[in-house]
Design an enzyme around this catalytic site. Structure first.
Site, PDB file in Angstrom:
ATOM      1  N   GLU A 202       0.907  -1.204  -0.041  1.00  0.00           N
ATOM      2  CA  GLU A 202      -0.045  -0.044  -0.025  1.00  0.00           C
ATOM      3  C   GLU A 202       0.920   1.163  -0.075  1.00  0.00           C
ATOM      4  O   GLU A 202       1.998   1.196   0.392  1.00  0.00           O
ATOM      5  CB  GLU A 202      -0.873  -0.052   1.302  1.00  0.00           C
ATOM      6  CG  GLU A 202      -2.020  -0.986   1.308  1.00  0.00           C
ATOM      7  CD  GLU A 202      -2.897  -0.719   2.709  1.00  0.00           C
ATOM      8  OE1 GLU A 202      -2.745   0.115   3.329  1.00  0.00           O
ATOM      9  OE2 GLU A 202      -3.761  -1.663   2.925  1.00  0.00           O
ATOM     10  N   ARG A 294     -16.286  -8.209  15.413  1.00  0.00           N
ATOM     11  CA  ARG A 294     -16.405  -8.597  16.864  1.00  0.00           C
ATOM     12  C   ARG A 294     -16.834  -7.408  17.709  1.00  0.00           C
ATOM     13  O   ARG A 294     -16.798  -6.501  17.058  1.00  0.00           O
ATOM     14  CB  ARG A 294     -15.077  -9.081  17.637  1.00  0.00           C
ATOM     15  CG  ARG A 294     -14.009  -8.113  17.466  1.00  0.00           C
ATOM     16  CD  ARG A 294     -12.859  -8.176  18.420  1.00  0.00           C
ATOM     17  NE  ARG A 294     -11.985  -7.025  18.323  1.00  0.00           N
ATOM     18  CZ  ARG A 294     -10.992  -6.707  17.623  1.00  0.00           C
ATOM     19  NH1 ARG A 294     -10.710  -7.657  16.623  1.00  0.00           N
ATOM     20  NH2 ARG A 294     -10.451  -5.708  17.662  1.00  0.00           N
TER      21      ARG A 294
END
Ligand code: MV4
Length: 502
Positions: A202, A294
């Site tokens: 990236e 989560r």
């Protein structure tokens, strides 16, 4: 589908307690699991039922899937909440729970697996039109491809592990001649750390802010976001201070980043509570970084600014109910800040400061929430996360929240272990933090290790320091050490000086 009668919590500590409380308020019975180290733990005692599942090391208890399934079946629970950490993002566990005829209070296994593989997550987000940092579309296949991509996006670039996450195994590359060597090293590291040598590249953003968006998605196609949290104040990828809302997100940007997060959830067929993490660059462009499948540690700052109980919504979603809120219902009320209070010793490489909590005085009062799994006489052991509590302060605005957090940190007294409370106080008093002018480099830019160290916890030493400080203090100044001994019995003073009238 009707609401569960009983659930099992496959976790420990403050998050197990948090989940037990939500269940209790909804009239749902809770079953805890505990290791040998947690026989007297708060979660073991607060739950309606508790099942011993093994030895203190997590591998032999909280990570033992067979034991947890056995406890769930024995308890008669209909569903399992995994909390965070341990098995929370284990797709095999989520699958196993379903195969056993139980409900996993979390997302579908496929979404966990897809978002766990960072290259797959990137592919899905690119296909869905969610902004990602410039870089490779998936894992790099050759040196030639890497060289071409890096040249195209421009240096510096960042090499990341496909199966990594949370900052592990990243490498910054400043110049083209370092690229192939760094790739080999990163790939080797990734293979040994994650069992997967795949890497991707990236554009490296300098001084980004970490902004994440809380999501709720039900099984009826409804997806909403609960605004953002800012979590830029972290040390070696360990978050220390989080807040909601972010001091730099405008209503327009909030709407855009929230929309992008909803798009991300839809793209991976998400249900239940989840979080999309973004990097925000200095021009306020945002880029998808990861999705956490989560409930997160820092969820309370969202709860305190929206009034929505995220854990209760998780239960309702898992039981098949529709979301209780539409996007229009979600408002922001005031400001919330969380300090993660850790038992750690900066002078010993931030290793957990283990030991028995000898004295505990947690803060309370208006606007304070202290989510904790510990108690006086309890032990911070080597086996688990050394987080003592999550101290959350709510205020009508950011300034009030900061002042309230400072006040609460000053009230907070723990002996027996060293904590980062004095460091959290320094952050609340730092001009750059107060201005909201900070990014992910805040701690390394502004603090030395010595700043983070707590003074001696020996009471006699503290009393001696306090005496000296009281002697030196100019009238009207506050003493910083706050202990004195009284007829051999130690007690703490909240702040300032004490006088006897005669
Ligand atoms: C980045 C980055 C700069 N540029 N990616 C760190 C955790 C992992 N999830 C990704 N991380 C970063 N990715 C690009 N293209 C900087 C970080 C980063 C960071 C991100 C969020 C919070 C704290 C951080 C600390 C150091 C580096």
């Amino acid at each position: 589908m009707r609401m569960f009668k009983r659930i099992l919590i496959a976790n420990r500590g403050e998050i197990a307690v948090r989940i037990i409380r939500a269940a209790n308020e909804m009239g749902i019975e809770s079953a805890a699991v505990f290791s040998d180290a947690d026989r007297l733990a708060l979660h073991t005692r607060l739950a309606d039922f508790a099942y011993h599942i093994g030895q203190p090391p997590a591998r032999e208890s909280y990570l033992d899937i067979d034991k947890i399934i056995e406890a769930a079946k024995t308890s008669g629970a209909e569903a399992i909440h995994p909390g965070y950490g341990f098995l929370a993002e284990n797709a095999d566990f989520a699958m196993r729970v379903a195969d056993e005829g139980l409900v996993f209070i979390g997302p579908p296994p496929q979404a966990i697996a897809d978002m766990g593989l960072k290259t797959r997550a990137r592919e899905i987000m690119i296909a869905a039109g969610v902004p990602v940092t410039p870089g490779t579309e998936s894992a790099v296949k050759s040196d030639e491809e890497a060289v071409a991509i890096a040249k195209q996006i421009g240096y510096p670039v960042l090499i990341k592990a496909a199966s990594g996450g949370g900052g592990k195994g990243m490498r910054i590359v400043e110049k083209p001649d370092e690229l192939t060597k760094s790739m080999e090293a990163a790939s080797r590291e990734a293979a040994s750390a994650f069992g997967d040598p795949q890497i991707y590249i990236e554009k490296y953003l300098e001084g980004p802010r970490h902004i994440e968006v809380q999501l709720l998605a039900d099984h009826h196609g409804n997806v909403i976001h609960l605004n953002e949290r800012e979590c830029s104040i972290q040390r070696r990828h360990q978050k220390v201070i989080e807040e909601a809302p972010s001091p730099v997100i405008t209503p327009e940007l909030r709407q855009q980043i929230g929309q992008a997060a909803v798009q991300a959830a839809r793209a991976c067929h998400y249900t239940n509570a989840g979080t999309v993490e973004f990097l925000l660059d200095r021009d306020k462009n945002f880029y998808f970084m990861e999705m956490n499948t989560r409930l997160q540690v820092e969820h309370p700052v969202t709860e305190m600014t929206t009034g929505i109980d995220i854990v209760k919504e998780q239960f309702r979603i898992a039981a098949g109910e529709k979301l209780s809120y539409s996007q229009e219902d979600v408002k922001i009320s005031g400001h919330a800040i969380e300090s993660r209070v850790y038992a750690e010793d900066p002078l010993n490489n931030f290793l957990p400061s283990t030991g028995v909590i000898k004295y505990l005085h947690p803060p309370a009062g208006p606007g304070i929430r202290n989510d904790s799994g510990i108690f006086e006489g309890g032990e911070i052991s080597v086996y688990y996360d050394p987080m003592i509590s999550k101290l959350v302060a709510w205020g009508e605005n950011r300034k009030d929240a900061i002042e309230r957090m400072r006040r609460a940190l000053e009230e907070y007294h723990i002996t027996g272990v060293r904590s980062n409370i004095p460091f959290c106080l320094l952050v609340m008093e730092h001009p750059k933090f107060i201005e909201g002018d900070y990014d992910t480099h805040f701690i390394s830019d502004h603090f030395k290790i010595e700043d983070m160290a707590e003074g001696p916890t020996d009471l006699r030493k503290i009393a001696a320091i306090a005496a000296v400080m009281a002697h030196d203090a100019k009238p009207g100044t506050k003493a910083v050490a706050r202990s004195e001994t009284n007829g051999g019995v130690s007690h703490w003073l909240a702040s300032g000086r004490r006088f006897e009238l005669r």
